[in-house]
Design a protein around this motif. Sequence first.
Motif, short mmCIF file in Angstrom:
data_model
loop_
_atom_site.label_atom_id
_atom_site.label_comp_id
_atom_site.label_asym_id
_atom_site.label_seq_id
_atom_site.Cartn_x
_atom_site.Cartn_y
_atom_site.Cartn_z
N SER A 97 -6.19 7.75 -5.54
CA SER A 97 -5.69 6.39 -5.29
C SER A 97 -6.30 5.79 -4.02
O SER A 97 -6.48 4.57 -3.94
N THR A 98 -6.65 6.63 -3.05
CA THR A 98 -7.31 6.15 -1.84
C THR A 98 -8.68 5.58 -2.19
O THR A 98 -9.03 4.47 -1.77
N SER A 146 -8.32 2.36 -4.20
CA SER A 146 -7.92 1.20 -3.41
C SER A 146 -9.09 0.63 -2.62
O SER A 146 -9.23 -0.59 -2.49
N LYS A 161 -10.72 -2.97 -2.94
CA LYS A 161 -10.86 -3.80 -1.74
C LYS A 161 -12.27 -4.39 -1.65
O LYS A 161 -12.46 -5.56 -1.33
#
Length: 70
Positions: free
Chosen positions: A43-44, A47, A51
């Motif tokens: 998920s990091t 994301s 971004k």
Amino acid sequence: MNYPKNRYTGEKPWMDYDWLYNEYVIKDKGSQDIADEYGCKQSTIQSWLAKYKIKKYSNEYFLIVFIFDV
């Protein structure tokens, strides 16, 4: 965990657009592969991809765009 340092900011490498683009698009690694390799959560990576608006497109996508000039 000892993360490799970002060449620009000294931060975790996935925070650098060029590095993340290279890993995800050029080297064609999946977000889970990158996360596993650098010891973080998928998920990091996802994301940061979101971004920076980094996306992979298949060859079929480029063919459709070329043929139909979408």
